[in-house]
Design an enzyme around this catalytic site. Structure first.
Site, short mmCIF file in Angstrom:
data_model
loop_
_atom_site.label_atom_id
_atom_site.label_comp_id
_atom_site.label_asym_id
_atom_site.label_seq_id
_atom_site.Cartn_x
_atom_site.Cartn_y
_atom_site.Cartn_z
N ASP A 18 0.83 -1.21 0.00
CA ASP A 18 0.00 0.00 0.00
C ASP A 18 0.86 1.26 0.00
O ASP A 18 1.96 1.26 0.56
CB ASP A 18 -0.92 -0.03 1.24
CG ASP A 18 -2.07 0.96 1.13
OD1 ASP A 18 -2.38 1.41 0.00
OD2 ASP A 18 -2.66 1.28 2.18
N ASN A 66 -11.00 -2.38 -5.34
CA ASN A 66 -10.21 -1.49 -6.20
C ASN A 66 -10.86 -1.26 -7.57
O ASN A 66 -10.51 -0.32 -8.28
CB ASN A 66 -8.78 -2.01 -6.38
CG ASN A 66 -7.91 -1.88 -5.14
OD1 ASN A 66 -7.01 -2.68 -4.90
ND2 ASN A 66 -8.15 -0.84 -4.32
C1 IPE Z 1 -5.51 -2.66 -0.20
O1 IPE Z 1 -5.13 -1.33 -0.38
C2 IPE Z 1 -5.50 -3.37 -1.52
C3 IPE Z 1 -4.19 -3.57 -2.12
C4 IPE Z 1 -3.03 -3.26 -1.59
C5 IPE Z 1 -4.19 -4.19 -3.40
P1 IPE Z 1 -6.21 -0.18 -0.53
O2 IPE Z 1 -5.45 1.10 -0.66
O3 IPE Z 1 -7.16 -0.49 -1.60
O4 IPE Z 1 -6.97 -0.26 0.87
P2 IPE Z 1 -7.88 0.79 1.63
O5 IPE Z 1 -8.97 1.17 0.69
O6 IPE Z 1 -7.03 1.96 1.97
O7 IPE Z 1 -8.34 0.08 2.85
C1 IPE Z 2 -1.50 0.28 -3.35
O1 IPE Z 2 -1.28 1.65 -3.37
C2 IPE Z 2 -1.72 -0.30 -4.73
C3 IPE Z 2 -3.11 -0.73 -4.98
C4 IPE Z 2 -4.08 -0.70 -4.12
C5 IPE Z 2 -3.38 -1.21 -6.32
P1 IPE Z 2 -2.49 2.67 -3.38
O2 IPE Z 2 -2.85 2.96 -4.78
O3 IPE Z 2 -3.59 2.21 -2.52
O4 IPE Z 2 -1.80 3.96 -2.73
P2 IPE Z 2 -2.42 4.94 -1.65
O5 IPE Z 2 -2.89 4.10 -0.52
O6 IPE Z 2 -3.54 5.66 -2.32
O7 IPE Z 2 -1.29 5.83 -1.28
MG MG Z 3 -4.05 2.43 -0.57
#
Ligand code: IPE
Ligand code: IPE
Ligand code: MG
Length: 243
Positions: A18, A66
């Site tokens: 993340d 997502n």
């Molecule tokens: C969790 O991250 C999913 C992945 C790392 C693929 P998100 O960024 O989607 O999670 P939330 O929405 O902050 O909980």
């Molecule tokens: C994790 O990084 C990757 C996926 C969930 C695909 P994020 O895209 O959630 O990055 P933040 O949490 O918005 O910084």
């Molecule tokens: Mg995230």
């Protein structure tokens, strides 16, 4: 410097990767730039885990939730997936890594699903680390599908309700080939599970680190493993019972 104890390695490490979006934002760039740089951290985590002797590495790459992100971001993530799979096949061959996937793979764009199946098939005979990508993965959806599949078997008298045990439930999950998670790492400072492996982390050690995913390095991985090795896993017993 403290070293990793080779006798007490976590067998299965799962990572919630993340923080790509915030990493890009800190640099005044679009979120997609963060995902592109996240790919390098994925390669490093995979190679380092294999080299350290980890048997199972599971990476949360795309959740069922997502899909609700802006269309352009979802499209870019899928394109990155196809390009990375194509590019990393040689990394998998070099490191004897077997690729596996969990999640609703049929929900992926056709190109991504077929590239994924192709690399899974090409690495099927590898005997080193099993790398599992969680793609269009949601733990609740996984449990729902398992309950549906078991219900059908009950209805058709293949399974009797009173014989349903943990092993039968396990065998109906996407993760049926994988052992329980020992160490769950989440980057970016968020302290939540976000619908990842709810059943499989029942007794996992949880490790949260403030680093954003594109900055996650070998040193961070080693620190997480050493931190894990300094914990006492009691599985409900008392400390005295363990010694
Ligand atoms: C969790 O991250 C999913 C992945 C790392 C693929 P998100 O960024 O989607 O999670 P939330 O929405 O902050 O909980
Ligand atoms: C994790 O990084 C990757 C996926 C969930 C695909 P994020 O895209 O959630 O990055 P933040 O949490 O918005 O910084
Ligand atoms: Mg995230």
């Amino acid at each position: 410097m403290v070293n990793i104890d080779q006798e007490r390695l976590p067998k299965h490490i799962a990572i919630i990767m993340d923080g790509n979006g915030r990493w890009a934002k800190q640099r005044g760039k679009h979120r997609v730039f963060g995902h592109e740089n996240g790919v390098n951290a994925v390669r490093a985590a995979v190679e380092n885990s294999a080299r350290l002797g980890i048997d199972f590495l599971t990476l949360y790459a795309f959740s069922t939730e997502n899909w609700n992100r802006p269309k352009l971001e979802v499209q870019t993530l899928m394109k990155l997936l196809v390009a990375s799979l194509r590019k990393e096949l040689k990394t998998f061959i070099k490191n004897n890594i077997k690729l596996n996937a969990i999640g609703n793979i049929d929900a992926l764009p056709q190109k991504a699903a077929s590239e994924l199946r192709d690399v899974i098939q090409k690495t099927a005979s590898h005997t080193g680390m099993t790398l599992t990508l969680a793609l269009s993965y949601g733990s609740r959806e996984e449990l729902k599908s398992a309950i549906q599949a078991i219900s059908v078997k009950v209805k058709n008298n293949i399974i009797s309700p009173d014989t349903i045990d943990e092993a039968i439930i396990n065998s109906h999950l996407y993760t049926h080939d994988l052992p329980d998670v020992d160490l769950l790492i989440r980057t970016s400072g968020e302290h939540r599970i976000s619908n990842f492996l709810l059943w499989q982390i029942a007794y996992a050690e949880l490790y949260f680190i403030d680093v954003l995913w594109p900055d996650f390095s070998e040193q961070h991985l080693v620190e997480a493993i050493i931190n894990y090795q300094n914990r006492e896993r009691r599985f409900g017993k008392t400390s005295e019972q363990l010694s």
